[in-house]
Scaffold this active site. Structure first.
Site, short mmCIF file in Angstrom:
data_model
loop_
_atom_site.label_atom_id
_atom_site.label_comp_id
_atom_site.label_asym_id
_atom_site.label_seq_id
_atom_site.Cartn_x
_atom_site.Cartn_y
_atom_site.Cartn_z
N HIS A 60 0.84 -1.20 0.00
CA HIS A 60 0.00 0.00 0.00
C HIS A 60 0.87 1.25 0.00
O HIS A 60 2.08 1.19 0.25
CB HIS A 60 -0.96 -0.01 1.18
N HIS A 62 1.64 3.81 1.81
CA HIS A 62 2.08 4.55 3.00
C HIS A 62 3.59 4.64 2.91
O HIS A 62 4.25 3.72 2.42
CB HIS A 62 1.66 3.83 4.29
N ASP A 64 6.08 4.23 4.82
CA ASP A 64 6.97 3.18 5.32
C ASP A 64 6.98 1.94 4.43
O ASP A 64 7.69 0.98 4.71
CB ASP A 64 6.64 2.82 6.79
N HIS A 65 6.23 1.99 3.32
CA HIS A 65 6.20 0.85 2.39
C HIS A 65 6.66 1.22 0.98
O HIS A 65 6.85 0.33 0.15
CB HIS A 65 4.79 0.24 2.35
N HIS A 146 -7.16 -1.67 6.09
CA HIS A 146 -6.17 -0.79 6.71
C HIS A 146 -6.55 0.70 6.56
O HIS A 146 -5.74 1.57 6.83
CB HIS A 146 -4.81 -1.08 6.05
N ASP A 217 -0.06 -4.58 7.59
CA ASP A 217 -0.89 -3.40 7.74
C ASP A 217 -2.35 -3.76 7.50
O ASP A 217 -2.95 -3.46 6.47
CB ASP A 217 -0.38 -2.26 6.87
N HIS A 275 6.85 -5.88 10.87
CA HIS A 275 6.24 -4.54 11.01
C HIS A 275 6.09 -4.20 12.50
O HIS A 275 5.02 -3.85 13.00
CB HIS A 275 4.88 -4.49 10.28
ZN LIG Z 1 3.21 0.34 7.71
ZN LIG Z 2 0.13 1.45 6.57
#
Ligand SMILES: [Zn+2]
Ligand SMILES: [Zn+2]
Length: 314
Positions: A60, A62, A64-65, A146, A217, A275
């Site tokens: 996804h 976000h 951090d990904h 999420h 997530d 995670h």
């Molecule tokens: Zn994340």
């Molecule tokens: Zn996320």
């Protein structure tokens, strides 16, 4: 199949913990699931290489990904890779990557083949949906819950031919030698006395390929079970200790205990928690592992750089 945890952290990279990303090596090809800030640094640290990277699957959009994608594309270019790179992810991943290329004006030395997945359209799927296939793996996806379009992935090797039965081959009149090899490759052969022998006559039932899943997530949903069902290794987000989950505002996640329970009930042979919340120290992670193992004795807390060599079944 070998899995390598490039990083295990959620939300932000830490000096001692890279962001969550999974490298899967099958045959000569490499597959990367997620690519947060600094992923290329971690890939260098664990010596995955960049040229072999064949497909990048994004869960996804976000930070951090995805914030590590430009760095990985630059490293793959620097490694003189010219083979196309498949990029899988929710709709929007293409615009994000193309904007970074346009705005930062960096060079990508190979074609990008985008496979954007309409997460809403997949919401009625009862089985993981095939989103990529090549000679080494099949990649399946299902939506997660999420608050933003998010996908979990499952990577499977194709099934292998069944075990060769030499006695059956001899009694079918196939002499030991090259004809045996051809039968094992799935070819129909003709015996010296002119009879056709099909592989099914001398091979046992097809054997399952190796598999792994990365599910991160999400709150617990049926799709987490479907993705982790029966896999060799399930990498599941287990972000929080039970005591902290009640207090956090960020409830679009799973606790370690819940993830471990899902891994157990889904029949995953091994469950690895990823995670991890950046708030946790080494001692906290020991407590997290204890909560997980109380539910599932195959569960463990993921560690950056940990390798999981999955042996061939039987
Ligand atoms: Zn994340
Ligand atoms: Zn996320």
């Amino acid at each position: 199949m070998e899995c390598l945890l490039v990083g295990t952290g959620g939300m932000m990279p830490l000096p001692e913990r890279h962001l969550n990303a999974l490298w899967v090596r099958v045959g000569g090809a490499g597959y990367l699931v997620d690519c947060g800030e600094g992923t290329q640094v971690a890939m260098k640290q664990w010596r995955t290489g960049f040229r072999a990277l064949t497909a990048l699957a994004i869960t996804h959009l976000h930070g951090d990904h995805v914030l590590g994608i430009p760095g990985v594309l630059m490293c793959r270019t620097h490694a003189e890779a010219t083979e196309p790179l498949v990029v899988l992810g929710p709709v929007g991943v293409r615009r994000f990557i193309e904007n970074t290329i346009a705005d930062l004006r960096y060079r990508v030395g190979f074609p990008l083949r985008f496979v954007e997945i309409d997460v809403d359209a997949l919401s009625r799927a009862k089985e993981p949906a095939l989103v990529h296939e090549d000679e080494h793996v099949r990649i399946f996806a299902l939506p997660l819950a999420h608050g933003t379009p998010c996908l979990g992935y499952r990577l499977e090797e194709p099934p292998r031919p069944g075990k060769f039965n030499p006695a059956a081959a001899r009694s079918a009149g196939v002499p030991e030698g090259p004809l045996w090899g051809r039968l094992q490759q799935g070819e129909t052969v003709t015996t010296p006395d002119g009879r056709e022998v099909r592989p099914a006559e001398v091979l046992g039932p097809a054997r399952r390929g190796r598999s792994c899943a990365l599910v991160t997530d999400t709150v617990p949903t049926k799709n987490v079970y479907r993705l982790a069902g029966d896999v060799d290794v399930a990498f599941l987000e287990g972000m929080f200790l039970e005591r902290d989950f009640d207090q956090t505002d960020d409830k679009a996640h799973m606790t370690a205990a819940k993830a471990a329970r899902i891994g157990r009930d889904a029949g995953a042979r091994r469950t690895v928690l990823v995670h991890l919340s950046p708030r946790y120290t080494r001692d906290d992670l020991a407590a997290l592992g204890a909560e997980a193992r109380a539910e599932n004795d195959t569960a463990e807390v993921g560690r950056d750089g940990a390798r999981y060599e999955i042996p061939l079944p039987d």
